[in-house]
Design an enzyme around this catalytic site. Structure first.
Site, PDB file in Angstrom:
ATOM      1  CB  SER A 134      -0.874   0.007   1.260  1.00 53.20           C
ATOM      2  OG  SER A 134      -1.490   1.262   1.429  1.00 53.20           O
ATOM      3  CE1 TYR A 147      -4.086  -2.130   5.037  1.00 49.30           C
ATOM      4  CE2 TYR A 147      -3.190   0.036   4.512  1.00 49.30           C
ATOM      5  CZ  TYR A 147      -3.753  -1.158   4.103  1.00 49.30           C
ATOM      6  OH  TYR A 147      -3.977  -1.399   2.763  1.00 49.30           O
TER       7      TYR A 147
HETATM    8  P1  NAI Z   1     -11.204  -6.250   0.389  1.00 52.29           P
HETATM    9  O1  NAI Z   1     -11.601  -6.233   1.822  1.00 52.29           O
HETATM   10  O2  NAI Z   1     -12.219  -5.926  -0.645  1.00 52.29           O
HETATM   11  O3  NAI Z   1     -10.506  -7.641   0.031  1.00 52.29           O
HETATM   12  C1  NAI Z   1      -9.611  -8.253   0.894  1.00 52.29           C
HETATM   13  C2  NAI Z   1      -9.923  -9.721   0.888  1.00 52.29           C
HETATM   14  O4  NAI Z   1      -8.973 -10.386   1.747  1.00 52.29           O
HETATM   15  C3  NAI Z   1     -11.324 -10.029   1.426  1.00 52.29           C
HETATM   16  O5  NAI Z   1     -12.040 -10.838   0.517  1.00 52.29           O
HETATM   17  C4  NAI Z   1     -11.050 -10.739   2.731  1.00 52.29           C
HETATM   18  O6  NAI Z   1     -12.027 -11.711   3.058  1.00 52.29           O
HETATM   19  C5  NAI Z   1      -9.686 -11.373   2.460  1.00 52.29           C
HETATM   20  N1  NAI Z   1      -9.033 -11.723   3.697  1.00 52.29           N
HETATM   21  C6  NAI Z   1      -8.906 -10.943   4.811  1.00 52.29           C
HETATM   22  N2  NAI Z   1      -8.292 -11.639   5.777  1.00 52.29           N
HETATM   23  C7  NAI Z   1      -8.039 -12.864   5.278  1.00 52.29           C
HETATM   24  C8  NAI Z   1      -7.450 -14.030   5.804  1.00 52.29           C
HETATM   25  N3  NAI Z   1      -7.021 -14.098   7.075  1.00 52.29           N
HETATM   26  N4  NAI Z   1      -7.321 -15.129   5.012  1.00 52.29           N
HETATM   27  C9  NAI Z   1      -7.791 -15.094   3.735  1.00 52.29           C
HETATM   28  N5  NAI Z   1      -8.372 -14.034   3.188  1.00 52.29           N
HETATM   29  C10 NAI Z   1      -8.495 -12.924   3.948  1.00 52.29           C
HETATM   30  O7  NAI Z   1      -9.966  -5.254   0.284  1.00 52.29           O
HETATM   31  P2  NAI Z   1      -9.174  -4.682  -0.978  1.00 52.29           P
HETATM   32  O8  NAI Z   1      -9.290  -3.225  -0.926  1.00 52.29           O
HETATM   33  O9  NAI Z   1      -9.513  -5.402  -2.206  1.00 52.29           O
HETATM   34  O10 NAI Z   1      -7.678  -5.033  -0.532  1.00 52.29           O
HETATM   35  C11 NAI Z   1      -6.907  -6.040  -1.134  1.00 52.29           C
HETATM   36  C12 NAI Z   1      -5.460  -5.774  -0.767  1.00 52.29           C
HETATM   37  O11 NAI Z   1      -5.070  -4.517  -1.288  1.00 52.29           O
HETATM   38  C13 NAI Z   1      -5.246  -5.706   0.750  1.00 52.29           C
HETATM   39  O12 NAI Z   1      -4.007  -6.315   1.060  1.00 52.29           O
HETATM   40  C14 NAI Z   1      -5.188  -4.222   1.013  1.00 52.29           C
HETATM   41  O13 NAI Z   1      -4.443  -3.912   2.168  1.00 52.29           O
HETATM   42  C15 NAI Z   1      -4.517  -3.723  -0.252  1.00 52.29           C
HETATM   43  N6  NAI Z   1      -4.735  -2.321  -0.557  1.00 52.29           N
HETATM   44  C16 NAI Z   1      -6.012  -1.821  -0.722  1.00 52.29           C
HETATM   45  C17 NAI Z   1      -6.187  -0.472  -1.019  1.00 52.29           C
HETATM   46  C18 NAI Z   1      -7.524   0.136  -1.199  1.00 52.29           C
HETATM   47  O14 NAI Z   1      -7.613   1.376  -1.216  1.00 52.29           O
HETATM   48  N7  NAI Z   1      -8.590  -0.638  -1.354  1.00 52.29           N
HETATM   49  C19 NAI Z   1      -5.028   0.418  -1.152  1.00 52.29           C
HETATM   50  C20 NAI Z   1      -3.765  -0.222  -0.972  1.00 52.29           C
HETATM   51  C21 NAI Z   1      -3.639  -1.530  -0.694  1.00 52.29           C
END
Ligand code: NAI
Length: 192
Positions: A134, A147
């Site tokens: 991130s 985070y």
């Molecule tokens: P999201 O919440 O839509 O997707 C994250 C997914 O990871 C979810 O489906 C969740 O169930 C899964 N997850 C969480 N803990 C888990 C575990 N213990 N085991 C297996 N699966 C697990 O979030 P998003 O935004 O799609 O984020 C995806 C990645 O991108 C994350 O690592 C986040 O930190 C990173 N990110 C997101 C940004 C944003 O603005 N949305 C910006 C920068 C990075």
């Protein structure tokens, strides 16, 4: 803006993607599939209907068992560590459990999962690790210490991997998105 072209010189190369059921992971899954990769998706919230396996990346025994099964079925070409959770709070305001959970999901799990898949990739002399970190891992943002620290760790983990793997044929790269509208950011804005 021109679209980034994904390269997949051999059809059906297998990629393991964590966090595949939502947001950025869902989009990565679609693009990899479109480019001809065979995608194995894991997510802790998977419902079993979508072809995504219900696996918690912090469940070390299940993860190790499943990786052995996957490797026994055929070579794993790529790993995308995308699963992640939010982790708000200044250090003085958070409890130890919150810290442990954010570091466990966002940093320790990707590190240990990478460790598990690396031996096969290194033996084959090819493979790719992609970590979704991130921009908050590069720039401090107020009120999000767990985070931001977890993502800074993931960035540096990727750099360490890249130098350690330099002669191995396995690549390690990190993506640092800015804010993207997904369920994760929606929950951060709600502060839950
Ligand atoms: P999201 O919440 O839509 O997707 C994250 C997914 O990871 C979810 O489906 C969740 O169930 C899964 N997850 C969480 N803990 C888990 C575990 N213990 N085991 C297996 N699966 C697990 O979030 P998003 O935004 O799609 O984020 C995806 C990645 O991108 C994350 O690592 C986040 O930190 C990173 N990110 C997101 C940004 C944003 O603005 N949305 C910006 C920068 C990075």
């Amino acid at each position: 803006m021109s679209e980034v072209k994904l390269q997949n010189r051999e059809a059906d190369r297998t990629v393991l993607l964590t966090g595949a059921a939502s947001g950025i992971g869902l989009a990565i899954r679609a693009r990899l599939a479109q480019a001809g990769f065979r995608v194995i998706g894991w997510d802790v919230t998977a419902d079993g209907q979508s072809g995504i396996e219900r696996i918690d990346v912090t469940d070390r025994k299940t993860v190790a068992r499943r990786i052995s099964q996957i490797e026994a079925q055929g070579p794993l070409y790529g790993l995308v560590n995308c699963a992640g959770i939010g982790g708000l709070g200044a250090l003085v305001d958070i409890d130890a459990e919150h810290w442990d959970r954010v570091i466990a999901v966002n940093l320790t799990a990707p590190a240990l999962l990478t460790r598990l898949v690396l031996s096969g990739m290194m033996a084959r002399g090819r493979g790719a690790i992609v970590n979704i970190a991130s921009s908050f891992g590069m720039v401090a943002r107020n009120g999000s210490t767990p985070y931001s620290v977890s993502k800074a760790g993931l960035i540096h983990l990727t750099k360490c991997l890249a130098v350690d793997l330099a002669d191995s044929g396995v690549r390690a790269n990190c993506v640092c998105p800015g804010v993207i509208d997904t369920p994760l950011t929606a929950s951060l804005l709600r502060n839950d």
